[in-house]
Structure formats: C-alpha cells, structure tokens
Design a protein around this motif. Sequence first.
Motif, PDB file in Angstrom:
ATOM      1  N   PRO A 325      57.853 -53.657  -0.500  1.00  0.00           N
ATOM      2  CA  PRO A 325      56.916 -53.583   0.632  1.00  0.00           C
ATOM      3  C   PRO A 325      56.061 -54.839   0.702  1.00  0.00           C
ATOM      4  O   PRO A 325      54.918 -54.863   0.264  1.00  0.00           O
ATOM      5  CB  PRO A 325      56.078 -52.341   0.307  1.00  0.00           C
ATOM      6  N   ALA A 326      56.663 -55.896   1.266  1.00  0.00           N
ATOM      7  CA  ALA A 326      56.019 -57.207   1.211  1.00  0.00           C
ATOM      8  C   ALA A 326      55.428 -57.644   2.553  1.00  0.00           C
ATOM      9  O   ALA A 326      54.956 -58.767   2.683  1.00  0.00           O
ATOM     10  CB  ALA A 326      57.029 -58.252   0.748  1.00  0.00           C
ATOM     11  N   ASP A 327      55.469 -56.767   3.566  1.00  0.00           N
ATOM     12  CA  ASP A 327      54.906 -57.145   4.862  1.00  0.00           C
ATOM     13  C   ASP A 327      53.385 -57.201   4.774  1.00  0.00           C
ATOM     14  O   ASP A 327      52.744 -56.304   4.227  1.00  0.00           O
ATOM     15  CB  ASP A 327      55.315 -56.139   5.942  1.00  0.00           C
ATOM     16  N   HIS A 328      52.823 -58.263   5.362  1.00  0.00           N
ATOM     17  CA  HIS A 328      51.366 -58.391   5.386  1.00  0.00           C
ATOM     18  C   HIS A 328      50.852 -57.748   6.672  1.00  0.00           C
ATOM     19  O   HIS A 328      51.040 -58.278   7.765  1.00  0.00           O
ATOM     20  CB  HIS A 328      50.962 -59.861   5.321  1.00  0.00           C
ATOM     21  N   GLN A 329      50.260 -56.589   6.556  1.00  0.00           N
ATOM     22  CA  GLN A 329      49.770 -55.848   7.712  1.00  0.00           C
ATOM     23  C   GLN A 329      48.394 -56.360   8.136  1.00  0.00           C
ATOM     24  O   GLN A 329      47.456 -56.357   7.350  1.00  0.00           O
ATOM     25  CB  GLN A 329      49.671 -54.346   7.389  1.00  0.00           C
ATOM     26  N   VAL A 330      48.292 -56.833   9.383  1.00  0.00           N
ATOM     27  CA  VAL A 330      47.013 -57.237   9.955  1.00  0.00           C
ATOM     28  C   VAL A 330      46.521 -56.093  10.829  1.00  0.00           C
ATOM     29  O   VAL A 330      47.257 -55.581  11.680  1.00  0.00           O
ATOM     30  CB  VAL A 330      47.162 -58.528  10.788  1.00  0.00           C
ATOM     31  N   ASP A 331      45.278 -55.685  10.616  1.00  0.00           N
ATOM     32  CA  ASP A 331      44.758 -54.539  11.373  1.00  0.00           C
ATOM     33  C   ASP A 331      44.647 -54.848  12.863  1.00  0.00           C
ATOM     34  O   ASP A 331      44.994 -54.011  13.700  1.00  0.00           O
ATOM     35  CB  ASP A 331      43.384 -54.111  10.822  1.00  0.00           C
ATOM     36  N   ALA A 332      44.149 -56.021  13.196  1.00  0.00           N
ATOM     37  CA  ALA A 332      43.919 -56.314  14.608  1.00  0.00           C
ATOM     38  C   ALA A 332      43.970 -57.818  14.872  1.00  0.00           C
ATOM     39  O   ALA A 332      43.692 -58.634  13.997  1.00  0.00           O
ATOM     40  CB  ALA A 332      42.566 -55.760  15.041  1.00  0.00           C
ATOM     41  N   TYR A 333      44.339 -58.147  16.113  1.00  0.00           N
ATOM     42  CA  TYR A 333      44.369 -59.536  16.563  1.00  0.00           C
ATOM     43  C   TYR A 333      43.525 -59.627  17.826  1.00  0.00           C
ATOM     44  O   TYR A 333      43.742 -58.886  18.793  1.00  0.00           O
ATOM     45  CB  TYR A 333      45.803 -59.972  16.860  1.00  0.00           C
ATOM     46  N   LEU A 334      42.542 -60.511  17.826  1.00  0.00           N
ATOM     47  CA  LEU A 334      41.631 -60.650  18.958  1.00  0.00           C
ATOM     48  C   LEU A 334      42.190 -61.647  19.971  1.00  0.00           C
ATOM     49  O   LEU A 334      42.405 -62.816  19.670  1.00  0.00           O
ATOM     50  CB  LEU A 334      40.249 -61.103  18.480  1.00  0.00           C
ATOM     51  N   VAL A 335      42.447 -61.144  21.171  1.00  0.00           N
ATOM     52  CA  VAL A 335      42.930 -61.968  22.288  1.00  0.00           C
ATOM     53  C   VAL A 335      41.747 -62.240  23.216  1.00  0.00           C
ATOM     54  O   VAL A 335      41.089 -61.306  23.685  1.00  0.00           O
ATOM     55  CB  VAL A 335      44.049 -61.238  23.046  1.00  0.00           C
ATOM     56  N   THR A 336      41.448 -63.510  23.474  1.00  0.00           N
ATOM     57  CA  THR A 336      40.306 -63.848  24.324  1.00  0.00           C
ATOM     58  C   THR A 336      40.763 -64.533  25.609  1.00  0.00           C
ATOM     59  O   THR A 336      41.751 -65.275  25.615  1.00  0.00           O
ATOM     60  CB  THR A 336      39.320 -64.774  23.588  1.00  0.00           C
ATOM     61  N   MET A 337      40.017 -64.256  26.683  1.00  0.00           N
ATOM     62  CA  MET A 337      40.276 -64.885  27.986  1.00  0.00           C
ATOM     63  C   MET A 337      38.937 -65.315  28.569  1.00  0.00           C
ATOM     64  O   MET A 337      38.089 -64.465  28.859  1.00  0.00           O
ATOM     65  CB  MET A 337      40.971 -63.900  28.927  1.00  0.00           C
ATOM     66  N   LEU A 357      38.168 -54.836   7.502  1.00  0.00           N
ATOM     67  CA  LEU A 357      39.364 -54.895   8.336  1.00  0.00           C
ATOM     68  C   LEU A 357      39.995 -56.285   8.274  1.00  0.00           C
ATOM     69  O   LEU A 357      39.304 -57.293   8.120  1.00  0.00           O
ATOM     70  CB  LEU A 357      39.010 -54.556   9.790  1.00  0.00           C
ATOM     71  N   SER A 358      41.325 -56.315   8.396  1.00  0.00           N
ATOM     72  CA  SER A 358      42.054 -57.583   8.429  1.00  0.00           C
ATOM     73  C   SER A 358      42.227 -57.990   9.890  1.00  0.00           C
ATOM     74  O   SER A 358      42.876 -57.279  10.667  1.00  0.00           O
ATOM     75  CB  SER A 358      43.416 -57.417   7.752  1.00  0.00           C
ATOM     76  N   VAL A 359      41.637 -59.119  10.270  1.00  0.00           N
ATOM     77  CA  VAL A 359      41.607 -59.527  11.676  1.00  0.00           C
ATOM     78  C   VAL A 359      41.911 -61.021  11.786  1.00  0.00           C
ATOM     79  O   VAL A 359      41.506 -61.815  10.942  1.00  0.00           O
ATOM     80  CB  VAL A 359      40.218 -59.242  12.306  1.00  0.00           C
ATOM     81  N   ASP A 360      42.618 -61.392  12.847  1.00  0.00           N
ATOM     82  CA  ASP A 360      42.873 -62.804  13.133  1.00  0.00           C
ATOM     83  C   ASP A 360      42.734 -63.020  14.635  1.00  0.00           C
ATOM     84  O   ASP A 360      42.619 -62.071  15.405  1.00  0.00           O
ATOM     85  CB  ASP A 360      44.264 -63.215  12.649  1.00  0.00           C
ATOM     86  N   THR A 361      42.774 -64.289  15.036  1.00  0.00           N
ATOM     87  CA  THR A 361      42.636 -64.626  16.452  1.00  0.00           C
ATOM     88  C   THR A 361      43.329 -65.947  16.733  1.00  0.00           C
ATOM     89  O   THR A 361      43.864 -66.600  15.820  1.00  0.00           O
ATOM     90  CB  THR A 361      41.147 -64.687  16.867  1.00  0.00           C
ATOM     91  N   ASP A 362      43.294 -66.361  17.987  1.00  0.00           N
ATOM     92  CA  ASP A 362      43.945 -67.598  18.413  1.00  0.00           C
ATOM     93  C   ASP A 362      42.999 -68.789  18.245  1.00  0.00           C
ATOM     94  O   ASP A 362      41.825 -68.717  18.602  1.00  0.00           O
ATOM     95  CB  ASP A 362      44.346 -67.463  19.888  1.00  0.00           C
ATOM     96  N   TYR A 363      43.524 -69.881  17.672  1.00  0.00           N
ATOM     97  CA  TYR A 363      42.746 -71.106  17.539  1.00  0.00           C
ATOM     98  C   TYR A 363      43.431 -72.294  18.222  1.00  0.00           C
ATOM     99  O   TYR A 363      43.094 -73.447  17.959  1.00  0.00           O
ATOM    100  CB  TYR A 363      42.513 -71.434  16.063  1.00  0.00           C
ATOM    101  N   LEU A 364      44.428 -72.002  19.094  1.00  0.00           N
ATOM    102  CA  LEU A 364      45.183 -73.060  19.755  1.00  0.00           C
ATOM    103  C   LEU A 364      45.024 -73.021  21.274  1.00  0.00           C
ATOM    104  O   LEU A 364      45.785 -73.678  21.994  1.00  0.00           O
ATOM    105  CB  LEU A 364      46.673 -72.958  19.387  1.00  0.00           C
ATOM    106  N   SER A 365      44.054 -72.247  21.765  1.00  0.00           N
ATOM    107  CA  SER A 365      43.775 -72.152  23.209  1.00  0.00           C
ATOM    108  C   SER A 365      45.016 -71.738  23.996  1.00  0.00           C
ATOM    109  O   SER A 365      45.284 -72.264  25.091  1.00  0.00           O
ATOM    110  CB  SER A 365      43.230 -73.486  23.739  1.00  0.00           C
ATOM    111  N   ARG A 366      45.798 -70.809  23.438  1.00  0.00           N
ATOM    112  CA  ARG A 366      46.968 -70.321  24.150  1.00  0.00           C
ATOM    113  C   ARG A 366      46.571 -69.354  25.260  1.00  0.00           C
ATOM    114  O   ARG A 366      45.512 -68.720  25.197  1.00  0.00           O
ATOM    115  CB  ARG A 366      47.927 -69.630  23.166  1.00  0.00           C
ATOM    116  N   LYS A 367      47.464 -69.202  26.242  1.00  0.00           N
ATOM    117  CA  LYS A 367      47.238 -68.232  27.298  1.00  0.00           C
ATOM    118  C   LYS A 367      47.431 -66.835  26.733  1.00  0.00           C
ATOM    119  O   LYS A 367      47.908 -66.653  25.611  1.00  0.00           O
ATOM    120  CB  LYS A 367      48.184 -68.502  28.467  1.00  0.00           C
ATOM    121  N   MET A 368      47.086 -65.826  27.549  1.00  0.00           N
ATOM    122  CA  MET A 368      47.114 -64.452  27.059  1.00  0.00           C
ATOM    123  C   MET A 368      48.510 -64.059  26.558  1.00  0.00           C
ATOM    124  O   MET A 368      48.649 -63.412  25.522  1.00  0.00           O
ATOM    125  CB  MET A 368      46.678 -63.487  28.158  1.00  0.00           C
TER     126      MET A 368
END
Length: 427
Positions: A325-337, A357-368
Amino acid sequence: MKFSIPRGTQDILPGESEKWQYIEEKARELCRRYHYQEIRTPIFEQTELFARGVGDTTDIVQKEMYTFEDRGGRSLTLRPEGTASTVRSFVDQKMHGWADQPVKLYYIGPMFRYERPQSGRMRQFVQFGVEAMGSSDPAIDAEVIGLAMDFYKELGLTGVKLVLNSLGDQESRSNHREALVKHFEPVIGELCSDCQERLTKNPLRILDCKKDSEHEKQATAPSILDYLNEESSVYFDKVKKYLEDMEIPYVVDPGLVRGLDYYNNTAFEIMIDGEGFGAITTLMGGGRYNGLVEEIGGPETPGIGFALSIERLLMALETQGIKLPADHQVDAYLVTMGELAKDQAPSLIHKLRHAGLSVDTDYLSRKMKGQMKAAGRINAGYALILGDEEVQAGTIEVKHMLTGSQETVNISELTDYLKEGKTKGES
C-alpha cells in the motif's frame, strides 16, 4: 558538467519510497511487539572495529570495505554490517550494566560494501537487523528467529524456508576445525588462494567458498553436527523444540556456514523458493555470537541477532506479485480562480494542514482544467474550488473526486467537514 549516480547505488524516488516507508514501519511495529528498541549508530567507525568484530578472514574485511583515512590520520570505514557497531555501542555505552537484561535492540540503516553490483545486491544497501545481548537461553534464539519469520509472513511472502545449523561452542568448533584441516590439507593446492589462506586461519570458511563449492572434498567434509559436545547438542535440541512448539517449520543443514567469524552455536538463514528470484535465494541470515562482546572490549556477554536486506525483500515481493500500500493519499487539493482566491490560498492551506489534513495546491498559475487534472494525478480525495465570488461569500465548493458529487460549504466549517469525511473513509 553532468553527474551520474555512483555505480552500485540507487535513487529511491516518490512512488517507490512509500514502499520503503511501509516496510520500515512494519519492522518497527513488529519490534515494538517483541520489545526491541531502536538504536542508531554512526555510518562510519574505526576500521579495527570491523577487523576484530567481523573477522579479518572474511571477504567483507579483506575485499569489500570502504576504508579511508581522515585528516587526523585515523583509519575509518563505512559500516559494512550492523552487528559490530551495535556491539561497540553496547560496550561503549555500558548497556551491560542496565537493569533490564537482556538488552534487545534493532536498527534500520544503510550499509556499504564494495562488491560487484547485481540484482538485489548493491554497494550501498539498507539492512534491518535485531540484536539481543545478555542471555544464553536458547528460548531467545527461538524468539529472534520467530521475529524474522513473522516479518516475512506479515508482508505476505510465501515459500519462505527456515534453515538451521549449530556451529557449536568453542570446544566443539576447535575439534571440528582440526578435522577440517586434516580433510582439506591433502588437496589444499587444488583450492583457490583464499581457501589456501583460510586453512590455517579459519577452515570453516572453506565450506562457504563459492569458487570451490563444486570440489569433491566439499561434499565429504566433516559435519559440525558430528563434533558437537553434549552441552552444544542439548542447546541445539532446545532451540529446535522451541521452534516446534511455536509451530515454525525448519530444515537442518549441516553445511550452513555464516560468512562472519563471530558466529557460534545457533546459525540460521531464511530462504525463498520459487522461480524468477535468481540463483541466490537467501533473504537473510543470523546466529549466536558468544564472545564478540569480549572481542570488542566488553565483559563476557552472550548475544544473538540477524540482519536482512530491504532490497532483496523488495525483489522477493515483486517476484511474487505482492503489492504494497504505497499510494500517497492527499486529503484535498485547493483549486483557485481569480487573484482574490489565490491570495487567500496560503492561509487556508496552512489552517487545514495544522488540523492534520494533507493538502496541496497549484503553484504554476494553471487554468481550472489543469488544476483539476493535477488533483486527479495526486489522488486527492477532494477538490476544493475557490473563486473570487466564494471568497466574498465565505464559502467554498467541495467536489468529491471519487463520486463526482459537489457541495457548497462555509469556509469556517471546511476543516470539520473534511475531517468528518476522512473519518468516514470518504477521502
């Protein structure tokens, strides 16, 4: 200038490192149940420690050690195995005086040997090992073996076989040594140069030679079991009885010789049967080393231990198709617009992480669309969609990535919402 990784080493990347973490946690949990505590020793030690502790007739000391001289002119060696360092610490830190005896330790860490790299055998490798010092009770031999067998069993390996032998006490080994010298002396010129040297220093090591393994004298060499005195025989019988009582099957192999000089009495290896694992089927080895503590300057103290390679374990698991069971589970990903939402992201993520909580977000200014794809790639449980309108309203859109359902949640209630979903196993 481009740099390449040194030969015989490896980079363990994300996706693989989680497997290592899982195995290491399994080892730590098992040791906790057996009441073995972790020890961490230096990666380099005085060279003489390994010459005395491992044995100057071994291939490790003669051919495989990474040895260097520091600026003070001292000879130091990257540790090639874990037992000598652990025993050195046992003596140096006066653990023999601790009230709780025997002292039961485990270690997980990198070791270094200069040898030909091949599948499952690296120049830098990781060992998991245990050492129990302070008891000559054969029951603790059975305990150490039981811990090793449990480790492989709990990881799901099948076809695992325990092989046992007794190398006897000092008297038994001395009598066997004389018999080996008489046996091999007439043909010593036919054996390799290493074995010619071993004849006088440690003839038992001739039985472990890979070059001369097919020589006819190997098959007829005197068995150590025929030279065990009564005390050694009784000891070995008790170890076998305890293993039988624990319902741990074993095979006695009189030809089993551990490659390190410090072993006596109980010696064992765990092997694996099955196709696709190559010619070398040994997963781990260990044994009793009464006399090693004294050799390293401590008081008379019996000991027993084992060590295994994590690399070889991973090979065996892969061969048998066992998925960790090696998958890294992220609880949530924050999408901003929108700029307002993007400016709110750092503080919101910080708050969620502080809540566990395990959380990540976008740091490359990608679209939604790109941000949603990123949430899927990292296996996020939820996508938290925050736009400028949501910021002004104090709300956030929460999308369940598995079901596709979406719900509007007050930002003030977001932490509790996500934690409740995590408790229910929704993320």
